[in-house]
Scaffold this motif. Structure first.
Motif, short mmCIF file in Angstrom:
data_model
loop_
_atom_site.label_atom_id
_atom_site.label_comp_id
_atom_site.label_asym_id
_atom_site.label_seq_id
_atom_site.Cartn_x
_atom_site.Cartn_y
_atom_site.Cartn_z
N MET A 10 0.89 -1.36 0.07
CA MET A 10 -0.14 -0.01 -0.07
C MET A 10 0.94 1.34 -0.07
O MET A 10 1.80 1.45 0.83
N HIS A 14 -5.70 5.80 -1.71
CA HIS A 14 -6.59 4.78 -2.55
C HIS A 14 -6.17 3.50 -2.12
O HIS A 14 -7.14 2.60 -2.26
N CYS A 15 -5.05 3.06 -2.10
CA CYS A 15 -4.55 1.55 -1.63
C CYS A 15 -5.28 1.38 -0.23
O CYS A 15 -5.80 0.17 -0.37
N GLN A 17 -7.78 2.34 0.97
CA GLN A 17 -9.35 2.16 0.59
C GLN A 17 -9.71 0.77 -0.02
O GLN A 17 -10.87 0.09 0.32
N THR A 18 -8.95 0.53 -1.07
CA THR A 18 -9.09 -0.70 -1.58
C THR A 18 -9.03 -1.77 -0.94
O THR A 18 -9.93 -2.82 -0.79
N ASP A 21 -12.20 -1.94 1.57
CA ASP A 21 -13.30 -2.19 0.87
C ASP A 21 -13.32 -3.84 0.48
O ASP A 21 -14.28 -4.55 0.82
N ALA A 22 -12.25 -4.47 0.29
CA ALA A 22 -11.98 -5.87 -0.12
C ALA A 22 -12.12 -6.81 1.42
O ALA A 22 -12.97 -7.39 1.26
N ALA A 59 -7.28 -8.49 -4.07
CA ALA A 59 -7.35 -7.01 -4.51
C ALA A 59 -6.10 -6.58 -4.90
O ALA A 59 -5.88 -5.28 -5.30
N TYR A 61 -2.91 -7.09 -3.23
CA TYR A 61 -1.53 -6.79 -2.24
C TYR A 61 -1.12 -7.90 -1.54
O TYR A 61 -1.86 -9.10 -1.76
#
Length: 65
Positions: A10, A14-15, A17-18, A21-22, A59, A61
């Motif tokens: 990350m 944005h990372c 948040q991604t 969310d995942a 996602a 990562y």
């Protein structure tokens, strides 16, 4: 129950948040707190650890418990 997993890769908000969310999409997750500087995500709920790691990996990562 609280679980903390390590999340690598990350680099921005944005990372973060991604990943959040995942993790929120995983069954059993009640809340998520992602900290990119500490490279970790803390998850409240009764989700399976393997499901959390898998969701982060999917996602884009690298996660480990």
């Amino acid at each position: 129950m609280s679980q903390t997993i390590t999340v690598e890769g990350m680099s921005c908000e944005h990372c973060e948040q991604t990943v959040e969310d995942a993790l929120e999409d995983v069954s059993g997750v009640e809340s998520v707190n992602v900290d990119r500087d500490a490279e970790r995500a803390t998850v409240e709920g009764n989700a399976e650890t393997t499901a959390l790691v898998e969701a982060v990996d999917e996602a884009g990562y690298e996660a480990s418990a």
